[in-house]
Design an enzyme around this catalytic site. Structure first.
Site, PDB file in Angstrom:
ATOM      1  CG  ASP A 148      98.564 -40.671  77.223  1.00  0.00           C
ATOM      2  OD1 ASP A 148      97.954 -40.993  76.198  1.00  0.00           O
ATOM      3  OD2 ASP A 148      98.016 -40.088  78.183  1.00  0.00           O
ATOM      4  CE  LYS A 167      98.885 -49.192  76.472  1.00  0.00           C
ATOM      5  NZ  LYS A 167      98.043 -48.003  76.249  1.00  0.00           N
ATOM      6  N   GLY A 197      94.146 -42.867  72.250  1.00  0.00           N
ATOM      7  CA  GLY A 197      94.618 -42.081  71.120  1.00  0.00           C
ATOM      8  C   GLY A 197      96.047 -42.442  70.837  1.00  0.00           C
ATOM      9  CG  HIS A 198      97.179 -45.541  69.130  1.00  0.00           C
ATOM     10  ND1 HIS A 198      96.339 -46.091  70.060  1.00  0.00           N
ATOM     11  CD2 HIS A 198      96.879 -46.116  67.963  1.00  0.00           C
ATOM     12  CE1 HIS A 198      95.555 -46.963  69.461  1.00  0.00           C
ATOM     13  NE2 HIS A 198      95.855 -47.000  68.191  1.00  0.00           N
ATOM     14  CD  GLN A 251      91.523 -46.384  77.969  1.00  0.00           C
ATOM     15  OE1 GLN A 251      91.010 -47.470  78.055  1.00  0.00           O
ATOM     16  NE2 GLN A 251      91.460 -45.678  76.850  1.00  0.00           N
TER      17      GLN A 251
HETATM   18  P1  IMP Z   1      87.212 -41.861  80.283  1.00  0.00           P
HETATM   19  O1  IMP Z   1      87.956 -43.090  79.897  1.00  0.00           O
HETATM   20  O2  IMP Z   1      86.917 -40.951  79.124  1.00  0.00           O
HETATM   21  O3  IMP Z   1      85.967 -42.163  81.088  1.00  0.00           O
HETATM   22  O4  IMP Z   1      88.155 -41.010  81.267  1.00  0.00           O
HETATM   23  C1  IMP Z   1      88.504 -41.489  82.560  1.00  0.00           C
HETATM   24  C2  IMP Z   1      89.939 -41.136  82.903  1.00  0.00           C
HETATM   25  O5  IMP Z   1      90.838 -41.890  82.087  1.00  0.00           O
HETATM   26  C3  IMP Z   1      90.303 -39.672  82.666  1.00  0.00           C
HETATM   27  O6  IMP Z   1      91.222 -39.270  83.651  1.00  0.00           O
HETATM   28  C4  IMP Z   1      90.980 -39.700  81.295  1.00  0.00           C
HETATM   29  O7  IMP Z   1      91.854 -38.610  81.125  1.00  0.00           O
HETATM   30  C5  IMP Z   1      91.717 -41.018  81.386  1.00  0.00           C
HETATM   31  N1  IMP Z   1      91.998 -41.624  80.066  1.00  0.00           N
HETATM   32  C6  IMP Z   1      91.127 -42.227  79.242  1.00  0.00           C
HETATM   33  N2  IMP Z   1      91.742 -42.675  78.137  1.00  0.00           N
HETATM   34  C7  IMP Z   1      93.046 -42.365  78.267  1.00  0.00           C
HETATM   35  C8  IMP Z   1      94.205 -42.605  77.453  1.00  0.00           C
HETATM   36  O8  IMP Z   1      94.179 -43.210  76.375  1.00  0.00           O
HETATM   37  N3  IMP Z   1      95.380 -42.111  77.952  1.00  0.00           N
HETATM   38  C9  IMP Z   1      95.465 -41.483  79.139  1.00  0.00           C
HETATM   39  N4  IMP Z   1      94.414 -41.260  79.920  1.00  0.00           N
HETATM   40  C10 IMP Z   1      93.214 -41.692  79.501  1.00  0.00           C
END
Ligand code: IMP
Length: 428
Positions: free
Chosen positions: A13, A16, A40-41, A223
């Site tokens: 977050d 980007k 998510g953007h 991420q």
């Molecule tokens: P997962 O990717 O759903 O398995 O989540 C694993 C970890 O990555 C968790 O702490 C989520 O909150 C974090 N996470 C996954 N995608 C994002 C993102 O786009 N932004 C911030 N954190 C993320």
């Protein structure tokens, strides 16, 4: 000609979109190489706002070819949902390419993600619940379903049977849930085959040919560095390689073809989900950052954990990713603070540690050592040249640059697309 990798330097977050906007019309391909619809953007084009989770941001730019590469896990239902939302608003999405080798997130991955998190209780990761971890686990376990499998019903059925064999025992006997029928999954996946077929390609070949032809390709990491499965705060990470190395394995473009690595870093730090976060704030300063920076998750709506800038984290990101340029975002959020603390090192059980500790326990115990910088009160959202920033804001940026291991080439100063100060061209 440039192959550019764009990644997040912290826990995600970082914004980007600011860097993507800056590259704008100079890019021919935008490639998503890791993750899935856990990202998510929000992209603003004209007066229209688009929330994307799976599709690469390039889908909104005319002439750009968006690519979902092999390193991505694709929830096909979400894919078509996002595509339909865009076509219903008059956008042409026909250029999208999807790798035949990308893995598929199915209903049982989503179910397992949710029940596993519930089962973990206090030890939960705080995943987005989108089935990301279970889909990557199947990939590594060699029981995953790939996009190409959807075009061969026999193979698909065999693979789904193989995958559900053990999972149904786990669902029924451990989690007390109903078993998932093979037919149900197979029919669901087959129902997308005809619509999916025209998009599916050997995306590795396509991208290499594009680079041979002198096109500019942007590899956009989902991420961020500290959520990378190898280099992040394991186990509180996502299940893919979000660092620049992931751009190679996740796309089929070799490491020696990459020219630039741009890391986006926020002027403070945020994190969603569980896991260590040394500079996290639990006081009114944290509230200030959350409210001013509007720090709530795009995918889950969860309030983000907020804290001060962590220079060892930025340095770590510079090293792991080979960062050539930082884009510093959300500097304007700090406006109004009398002083701004920056974490310059950690105190780990009485010992000063200058870099991110390799031991998980040490990182959990790390207490930030802060250096304080004087703040500014002037509104900076209209500033477009570095020299026009308040002296204290300039000093803050230069101090971060010195500590963070690479040059800061652009600075986000407000939510608008144009609200950016450019110090160096990102492509040269
Ligand atoms: P997962 O990717 O759903 O398995 O989540 C694993 C970890 O990555 C968790 O702490 C989520 O909150 C974090 N996470 C996954 N995608 C994002 C993102 O786009 N932004 C911030 N954190 C993320």
């Amino acid at each position: 000609m440039p192959a550019i990798v764009l990644i997040g330097a912290q826990w995600g977050d970082e914004g980007k979109g600011k860097a993507t906007d800056l590259l704008g019309s100079r890019v021919d391909y935008v490639v998503k190489f890791n993750g899935g619809n856990n990202a998510g953007h929000t992209v603003v084009v004209g007066d229209q706002k688009y929330a994307l989770h799976l599709l690469p941001s390039g889908i909104l730019t005319e002439g750009v070819v968006p690519v979902i590469a092999n390193g991505v896990v694709v929830d096909i239902e979400v894919l078509f949902h996002e595509l339909e939302a865009l076509t219903s608003r008059g956008l042409d999405v026909s250029r999208l390419l999807v790798s035949a080798n990308a893995h598929v997130i199915t209903q049982y991955h989503r179910t397992l993600d949710k029940v596993t998190e519930r089962f973990l209780g206090k030890r939960q990761i705080g995943t987005t619940g989108r089935g990301i971890g279970p889909a990557y686990a199947d990939k590594i376990n060699r029981v995953g379903i790939r996009i190409q499998d959807i075009f061969d019903e026999n193979i698909l059925r065999q693979k789904v049977e193989g995958a559900l064999d053990i999972k149904n025992h786990i669902l029924v006997k451990i989690y007390n849930r109903r078993a998932i029928a093979v037919d149900e999954v197979v029919e669901d996946l087959l129902s997308y085959a005809d619509r999916l077929r025209p998009m599916v390609a050997d995306t590795g070949l396509e991208l290499n040919r594009a680079l041979d032809a002198g096109k500019t390709v942007l590899f956009e990491g989902g991420q961020a560095t500290m959520l990378d499965v190898d280099h992040g705060t394991y186990p509180f990470v996502t299940s893919s390689n979000a660092t620049s190395g992931g751009a190679a394995t996740g796309s089929g473009v070799a490491p020696n073809r990459f020219d630039r690595v741009i890391a986006v870093v926020k002027a403070y730090t945020t994190r969603v989900g569980s896991g260590p976060f040394p500079t996290e704030l639990f006081d009114e300063s944290g509230e200030f950052l959350r409210a001013n920076g509007f720090e709530f998750g795009t995918t889950t709506g969860r309030p983000r954990r907020c804290g001060w800038y962590d220079a060892p984290v930025a340095r770590y990101a510079a090293r792991i990713n080979g960062v050539t340029d930082f884009v510093l975002t959300k500097l304007d959020v700090l406006t109004g603070l009398a002083t701004i603390p920056v974490c310059v090192a950690y105190d780990v059980d009485g010992v000063r540690v200058d870099e991110v500790p390799v031991s998980q326990s040490d990182y959990h115990h790390a207490v930030p050592i802060y250096e304080e910088f004087p703040g500014w009160t002037e509104d900076i959202t209209g500033v477009r040249a570095f020299e026009d920033l308040p002296a204290n804001a300039q000093a803050y940026v230069l101090a971060l640059e010195k500590m963070s291991g690479s040059r800061i080439s652009a600075i986000g100063v407000g939510p608008d697309r144009e609200a950016i100060v450019v110090r160096h061209d990102l492509l040269t």
